[in-house]
Design an enzyme around this catalytic site. Sequence first.
Site, PDB file in Angstrom:
ATOM      1  N   LYS A 212       0.825  -1.213   0.000  1.00  0.00           N
ATOM      2  CA  LYS A 212       0.000   0.000   0.000  1.00  0.00           C
ATOM      3  C   LYS A 212       0.856   1.259   0.000  1.00  0.00           C
ATOM      4  O   LYS A 212       0.494   2.261  -0.616  1.00  0.00           O
ATOM      5  CB  LYS A 212      -0.937   0.006   1.214  1.00  0.00           C
ATOM      6  CG  LYS A 212      -2.080  -0.982   1.062  1.00  0.00           C
ATOM      7  CD  LYS A 212      -3.226  -0.716   2.002  1.00  0.00           C
ATOM      8  CE  LYS A 212      -4.389  -1.627   1.627  1.00  0.00           C
ATOM      9  NZ  LYS A 212      -5.544  -1.495   2.468  1.00  0.00           N
TER      10      LYS A 212
ATOM     11  N   LYS B 175      -5.210  -8.241  -6.780  1.00  0.00           N
ATOM     12  CA  LYS B 175      -6.454  -8.605  -6.106  1.00  0.00           C
ATOM     13  C   LYS B 175      -7.530  -7.551  -6.372  1.00  0.00           C
ATOM     14  O   LYS B 175      -7.220  -6.373  -6.564  1.00  0.00           O
ATOM     15  CB  LYS B 175      -6.156  -8.812  -4.605  1.00  0.00           C
ATOM     16  CG  LYS B 175      -6.879  -7.974  -3.609  1.00  0.00           C
ATOM     17  CD  LYS B 175      -6.431  -8.260  -2.191  1.00  0.00           C
ATOM     18  CE  LYS B 175      -6.493  -6.975  -1.379  1.00  0.00           C
ATOM     19  NZ  LYS B 175      -7.730  -6.796  -0.640  1.00  0.00           N
TER      20      LYS B 175
ATOM     21  N   LYS C 189     -10.964  -2.238  -3.254  1.00  0.00           N
ATOM     22  CA  LYS C 189     -11.847  -1.065  -3.208  1.00  0.00           C
ATOM     23  C   LYS C 189     -11.178   0.168  -3.798  1.00  0.00           C
ATOM     24  O   LYS C 189     -11.824   1.025  -4.380  1.00  0.00           O
ATOM     25  CB  LYS C 189     -12.186  -0.746  -1.746  1.00  0.00           C
ATOM     26  CG  LYS C 189     -12.952  -1.816  -1.007  1.00  0.00           C
ATOM     27  CD  LYS C 189     -13.445  -1.199   0.305  1.00  0.00           C
ATOM     28  CE  LYS C 189     -13.934  -2.245   1.271  1.00  0.00           C
ATOM     29  NZ  LYS C 189     -13.011  -2.460   2.387  1.00  0.00           N
TER      30      LYS C 189
HETATM   31  N1  AQP Z   1     -10.129  -9.476  -3.422  1.00  0.00           N
HETATM   32  C1  AQP Z   1     -10.505 -10.093  -2.309  1.00  0.00           C
HETATM   33  N2  AQP Z   1     -10.809 -11.405  -2.315  1.00  0.00           N
HETATM   34  C2  AQP Z   1     -11.208 -12.051  -1.196  1.00  0.00           C
HETATM   35  N3  AQP Z   1     -11.336 -11.424  -0.007  1.00  0.00           N
HETATM   36  C3  AQP Z   1     -11.052 -10.106   0.042  1.00  0.00           C
HETATM   37  N4  AQP Z   1     -11.068  -9.205   1.036  1.00  0.00           N
HETATM   38  C4  AQP Z   1     -10.701  -7.996   0.574  1.00  0.00           C
HETATM   39  N5  AQP Z   1     -10.430  -8.071  -0.718  1.00  0.00           N
HETATM   40  C5  AQP Z   1     -10.625  -9.368  -1.087  1.00  0.00           C
HETATM   41  C6  AQP Z   1     -11.463  -9.530   2.395  1.00  0.00           C
HETATM   42  O1  AQP Z   1     -12.543  -8.673   2.743  1.00  0.00           O
HETATM   43  C7  AQP Z   1     -12.459  -8.416   4.146  1.00  0.00           C
HETATM   44  C8  AQP Z   1     -12.592  -6.951   4.375  1.00  0.00           C
HETATM   45  O2  AQP Z   1     -11.537  -6.260   3.748  1.00  0.00           O
HETATM   46  P1  AQP Z   1     -11.232  -4.784   4.226  1.00  0.00           P
HETATM   47  O3  AQP Z   1     -12.338  -3.912   3.890  1.00  0.00           O
HETATM   48  O4  AQP Z   1     -10.904  -4.777   5.647  1.00  0.00           O
HETATM   49  O5  AQP Z   1      -9.946  -4.309   3.538  1.00  0.00           O
HETATM   50  P2  AQP Z   1      -9.059  -4.681   2.348  1.00  0.00           P
HETATM   51  O6  AQP Z   1      -8.571  -6.071   2.438  1.00  0.00           O
HETATM   52  O7  AQP Z   1      -7.973  -3.686   2.326  1.00  0.00           O
HETATM   53  O8  AQP Z   1     -10.029  -4.472   1.158  1.00  0.00           O
HETATM   54  P3  AQP Z   1      -9.680  -3.894  -0.225  1.00  0.00           P
HETATM   55  O9  AQP Z   1     -10.873  -4.040  -1.018  1.00  0.00           O
HETATM   56  O10 AQP Z   1      -8.457  -4.494  -0.796  1.00  0.00           O
HETATM   57  O11 AQP Z   1      -9.403  -2.365   0.054  1.00  0.00           O
HETATM   58  P4  AQP Z   1      -8.175  -1.488  -0.327  1.00  0.00           P
HETATM   59  O12 AQP Z   1      -8.343  -1.186  -1.735  1.00  0.00           O
HETATM   60  O13 AQP Z   1      -8.318  -0.300   0.545  1.00  0.00           O
HETATM   61  O14 AQP Z   1      -6.931  -2.268  -0.050  1.00  0.00           O
HETATM   62  C9  AQP Z   1     -11.139  -8.999   4.639  1.00  0.00           C
HETATM   63  O15 AQP Z   1     -11.396 -10.235   5.268  1.00  0.00           O
HETATM   64  C10 AQP Z   1     -10.360  -9.211   3.377  1.00  0.00           C
HETATM   65  O16 AQP Z   1      -9.457 -10.294   3.494  1.00  0.00           O
END
Ligand code: AQP
Length: 344
Positions: free
Chosen positions: A123, A207, A210
């Site tokens: 990140k 992956k 968001k």
């Molecule tokens: N691509 C993914 N596939 C499977 N599981 C996923 N999770 C996130 N992305 C995937 C799981 O969703 C839960 C919540 O995630 P989060 O909101 O706490 O944060 P994150 O992992 O940082 O989500 P993003 O979408 O990837 O956000 P950004 O873009 O900010 O980095 C967790 O259990 C995560 O494993």
Amino acid sequence: MNTQNETEKKPRPTRVFSGVQPTANIHLGNYLGAIKRFVSVQHEMESLFCVVDLHAITVPQDPKMLKAQTREVAAAYLAAGIDPKKSIIFVQSNVSAHAELAWVLNCVARMGWLERMTQFKDKAGENSERMSVGLFDYPVLMAADILAYKATHVPVGDDQKQHLELARDIAQRFNTDFKAKGFFPSPEPLIGGPASRVMNLQDGTKKMSKSDPADLSRINLTDDTDTIVRKFKKARTDQFPMPESVDELKSRPEVDNLVGIYAAMAETTKESVVAQFAGQGFGAFKPALADLAVEKLAPITEHMRRLMSDATEIDAILKVGAERANSIAQPILKQVKEIVGFFN
Ligand code: AQP
């Protein structure tokens, strides 16, 4: 009265904790990797599901949007099938034990442990000097989230595996440093299934996320039917027909991802999806995938919209959830303070 033998045999109580950040664009990866699993696990163990807003502010957030997004994640939980009578649904900042315990655990965790966390490196990229201290410290807060409830099981996507391992190290180190054998359990990750890491629809090596600026890269839980169909139609694939074996998927990341999504939504295996579509073109597979996604997601999206149109129900559920969460976390935090030697 139990004999000593019976007491020893009594299984340890189990408790589930997990959370989703109220950052914009809650997506199919969050749903298949995490929320869908929350829904099933709530029937097996006492469960707490949190909207982790303290985590969200580790990167800048618009305060007005943060509040709306907090309700949106709560709406997604409810619409997906988390039952607020069974599970505790709440907002992290409403339970001060998370932040208080995080400070204690900050003094247990070691810099070297955090420096190994790949998510921070991913990140922060080249800009680590300009990132918030909170982003670096995120995994310690995550350990506090889990340990504030002595949670034993944590359903998460595959990307959180390393953070879970760190939470286990922190729990063990606390128990050792403070001679509090067995005080914190070692939380077990619940990771697995064909969609534990849903990938970007335009790039099978990244992956689904968001924060990706390209909306075509993900299916948002708020997308309407036409948008879902269009995004799957435009999803990147290759020039070959659908694979004849699961082994073939190893060298075809985008196809592997679509097969995994299909399998997770149909509640089957990649093997059976491959068997069903072997040798067919994407002209057949993509519409079938889009139809399945619409069938599964449209009722959730519709329910989320209804809940979001009047926040009264969500707010009432979150208020009760915070009270219930507090009533579990406060006695544990009190014990932590006694163990550490804080004056009271
Ligand atoms: N691509 C993914 N596939 C499977 N599981 C996923 N999770 C996130 N992305 C995937 C799981 O969703 C839960 C919540 O995630 P989060 O909101 O706490 O944060 P994150 O992992 O940082 O989500 P993003 O979408 O990837 O956000 P950004 O873009 O900010 O980095 C967790 O259990 C995560 O494993």
